[in-house]
Design a protein around this motif. Structure first.
Motif, PDB file in Angstrom:
ATOM      1  N   LEU A 102      96.443  46.466  66.322  1.00 56.22           N
ATOM      2  CA  LEU A 102      95.240  46.900  67.019  1.00 56.22           C
ATOM      3  C   LEU A 102      94.030  46.022  66.697  1.00 56.22           C
ATOM      4  O   LEU A 102      93.282  45.617  67.587  1.00 56.22           O
ATOM      5  N   PHE A 103      93.827  45.748  65.404  1.00 58.15           N
ATOM      6  CA  PHE A 103      92.600  45.077  64.977  1.00 58.15           C
ATOM      7  C   PHE A 103      92.801  43.631  64.568  1.00 58.15           C
ATOM      8  O   PHE A 103      91.826  42.885  64.455  1.00 58.15           O
ATOM      9  N   GLY A 104      94.060  43.225  64.330  1.00 59.32           N
ATOM     10  CA  GLY A 104      94.322  41.846  63.951  1.00 59.32           C
ATOM     11  C   GLY A 104      93.795  40.837  64.960  1.00 59.32           C
ATOM     12  O   GLY A 104      93.105  39.875  64.579  1.00 59.32           O
ATOM     13  N   PRO A 105      94.088  41.024  66.270  1.00 58.33           N
ATOM     14  CA  PRO A 105      93.563  40.071  67.259  1.00 58.33           C
ATOM     15  C   PRO A 105      92.034  40.015  67.288  1.00 58.33           C
ATOM     16  O   PRO A 105      91.454  38.948  67.498  1.00 58.33           O
ATOM     17  N   ARG A 126      86.748  35.688  63.552  1.00 59.75           N
ATOM     18  CA  ARG A 126      86.750  34.885  62.328  1.00 59.75           C
ATOM     19  C   ARG A 126      86.267  33.448  62.534  1.00 59.75           C
ATOM     20  O   ARG A 126      85.539  32.925  61.677  1.00 59.75           O
ATOM     21  N   PRO A 127      86.611  32.758  63.633  1.00 59.55           N
ATOM     22  CA  PRO A 127      86.153  31.362  63.765  1.00 59.55           C
ATOM     23  C   PRO A 127      84.667  31.215  64.068  1.00 59.55           C
ATOM     24  O   PRO A 127      84.131  30.101  63.994  1.00 59.55           O
ATOM     25  N   ILE A 128      83.989  32.313  64.426  1.00 66.41           N
ATOM     26  CA  ILE A 128      82.570  32.221  64.760  1.00 66.41           C
ATOM     27  C   ILE A 128      81.772  32.025  63.475  1.00 66.41           C
ATOM     28  O   ILE A 128      81.851  32.862  62.566  1.00 66.41           O
ATOM     29  N   PRO A 129      81.009  30.944  63.335  1.00 60.46           N
ATOM     30  CA  PRO A 129      80.219  30.744  62.113  1.00 60.46           C
ATOM     31  C   PRO A 129      79.223  31.877  61.929  1.00 60.46           C
ATOM     32  O   PRO A 129      78.552  32.294  62.882  1.00 60.46           O
ATOM     33  N   ALA A 130      79.124  32.373  60.712  1.00 63.26           N
ATOM     34  CA  ALA A 130      78.210  33.487  60.447  1.00 63.26           C
ATOM     35  C   ALA A 130      76.776  33.116  60.777  1.00 63.26           C
ATOM     36  O   ALA A 130      75.998  33.943  61.258  1.00 63.26           O
ATOM     37  N   ALA A 147      81.036  36.027  53.864  1.00 62.31           N
ATOM     38  CA  ALA A 147      81.993  36.265  52.779  1.00 62.31           C
ATOM     39  C   ALA A 147      83.150  37.152  53.201  1.00 62.31           C
ATOM     40  O   ALA A 147      84.236  37.077  52.612  1.00 62.31           O
ATOM     41  N   TYR A 148      82.944  37.993  54.203  1.00 58.64           N
ATOM     42  CA  TYR A 148      83.942  39.009  54.547  1.00 58.64           C
ATOM     43  C   TYR A 148      85.277  38.412  54.976  1.00 58.64           C
ATOM     44  O   TYR A 148      86.341  38.814  54.471  1.00 58.64           O
ATOM     45  N   PHE A 149      85.265  37.479  55.891  1.00 59.43           N
ATOM     46  CA  PHE A 149      86.525  37.004  56.463  1.00 59.43           C
ATOM     47  C   PHE A 149      87.408  36.255  55.460  1.00 59.43           C
ATOM     48  O   PHE A 149      88.621  36.489  55.429  1.00 59.43           O
ATOM     49  N   PRO A 150      86.870  35.359  54.615  1.00 55.19           N
ATOM     50  CA  PRO A 150      87.752  34.759  53.606  1.00 55.19           C
ATOM     51  C   PRO A 150      88.384  35.781  52.678  1.00 55.19           C
ATOM     52  O   PRO A 150      89.562  35.665  52.308  1.00 55.19           O
ATOM     53  N   ILE A 151      87.609  36.805  52.303  1.00 52.76           N
ATOM     54  CA  ILE A 151      88.133  37.833  51.399  1.00 52.76           C
ATOM     55  C   ILE A 151      89.182  38.683  52.104  1.00 52.76           C
ATOM     56  O   ILE A 151      90.256  38.967  51.558  1.00 52.76           O
ATOM     57  N   MET A 152      88.895  39.101  53.335  1.00 54.70           N
ATOM     58  CA  MET A 152      89.833  39.930  54.081  1.00 54.70           C
ATOM     59  C   MET A 152      91.146  39.201  54.337  1.00 54.70           C
ATOM     60  O   MET A 152      92.237  39.753  54.140  1.00 54.70           O
ATOM     61  N   VAL A 153      91.057  37.943  54.769  1.00 58.02           N
ATOM     62  CA  VAL A 153      92.264  37.182  55.099  1.00 58.02           C
ATOM     63  C   VAL A 153      93.106  36.931  53.852  1.00 58.02           C
ATOM     64  O   VAL A 153      94.334  37.080  53.877  1.00 58.02           O
ATOM     65  N   SER A 154      92.476  36.561  52.750  1.00 60.16           N
ATOM     66  CA  SER A 154      93.236  36.305  51.520  1.00 60.16           C
ATOM     67  C   SER A 154      93.891  37.586  51.012  1.00 60.16           C
ATOM     68  O   SER A 154      95.033  37.553  50.527  1.00 60.16           O
TER      69      SER A 154
END
Length: 247
Positions: A82-85, A91-95, A121-128
């Motif tokens: 549901l939320f992965g896409p 995620r690729p959008i620069p903050a 900071a959110y996306f690197p932490i979430m993805v890892s």
């Protein structure tokens, strides 16, 4: 380091221009003098404290949200579908590209800068975290369940300890990206902070103070990244390489 500083002093003092325009840069002695002067002002420490408050607030919120959502996406196929896409789309959008949105969305510049820092900071932490959860051997979870453990036992005894090495890698990356974005946001819409003061110095052609800001940013980034790494080593000292390092 001493050789590089000596070469910088030599090139700038003699106004050397060989493609690169060293004649426009301040000398090492001018930068050192400006740094000493700035360290003695209350404004310098106010700016430093404001940037630290912003980075720690945004990064702390991102760490909490990133770990929770990363675990959820890593363990639930339904939530991942549901939320992965959506996360991969955002995620690729620069903050930093969200600064106009933050200005429109939040009533104060302070909240907007924290929001930008959070996004960075959110996306690197979430993805890892998500990848670390998915990399855990399924036999570990099955063993806990076979021995009568609950889902909460799996989370506490398998998932959380097991993802720590990957999680701290994401935290380290997230901290670096967060500093880039908080400084950029301060330059664009801040009224206090190291980034704001560095840009203000540039606009009035005070180049020694520009380099004071650059040095300050580097020291702050190094210190916070080292703190994350130190906490990560303490939290994962049960790993074999952690035990070897402790010896």
């Amino acid at each position: 380091m001493a050789a590089a500083l000596g070469l910088w002093q030599l090139l700038t003092t003699n106004d050397v221009r060989i493609w690169l325009r060293f004649d426009t840069l301040p000398t090492v002695t001018e930068i050192a003098s400006a740094l000493v002067t700035r360290l003695g002002t209350e404004q310098y420490w106010l700016d430093l404290g404001q940037s630290l408050i912003r980075i720690l607030t945004g990064f702390g919120l991102a760490a909490l949200a990133g770990v929770v959502t990363g675990i959820m996406l890593g363990r639930s196929a339904l939530l991942s579908d549901l939320f992965g896409p959506l996360t991969e789309l955002a995620r690729p959008i620069p903050a930093i590209a969200m600064v106009p949105v933050a200005i429109l969305l939040f009533p104060t510049d302070e909240a907007g800068i924290v929001f930008i820092t959070f996004l960075a900071a959110y996306f690197p932490i979430m993805v890892s975290t998500r990848h670390a959860v998915r990399a855990l051997p399924t036999i570990w979870e099955e063993s806990v369940l076979t021995l009568g453990g609950s889902r909460w036992d799996v989370l506490a005894r398998v998932v959380l300890p097991g993802i720590l090495p990957g999680l701290f890698g994401g935290l380290s990356v997230g901290m670096g990206v967060a500093w880039i974005c908080v400084i950029s946001a301060e330059m664009i819409s801040g009224r206090l902070g190291v980034g704001y003061r560095t840009w203000q110095a540039y606009t009035v052609l005070n180049y020694p103070d520009v380099f004071v800001g650059i040095i300050t940013i580097g020291v702050l980034g190094f210190t916070t990244a080292a703190a994350v790494e130190l906490i990560g080593r303490r939290a994962t000292r049960w790993l074999p390489r952690g035990e070897e390092a402790a010896r």
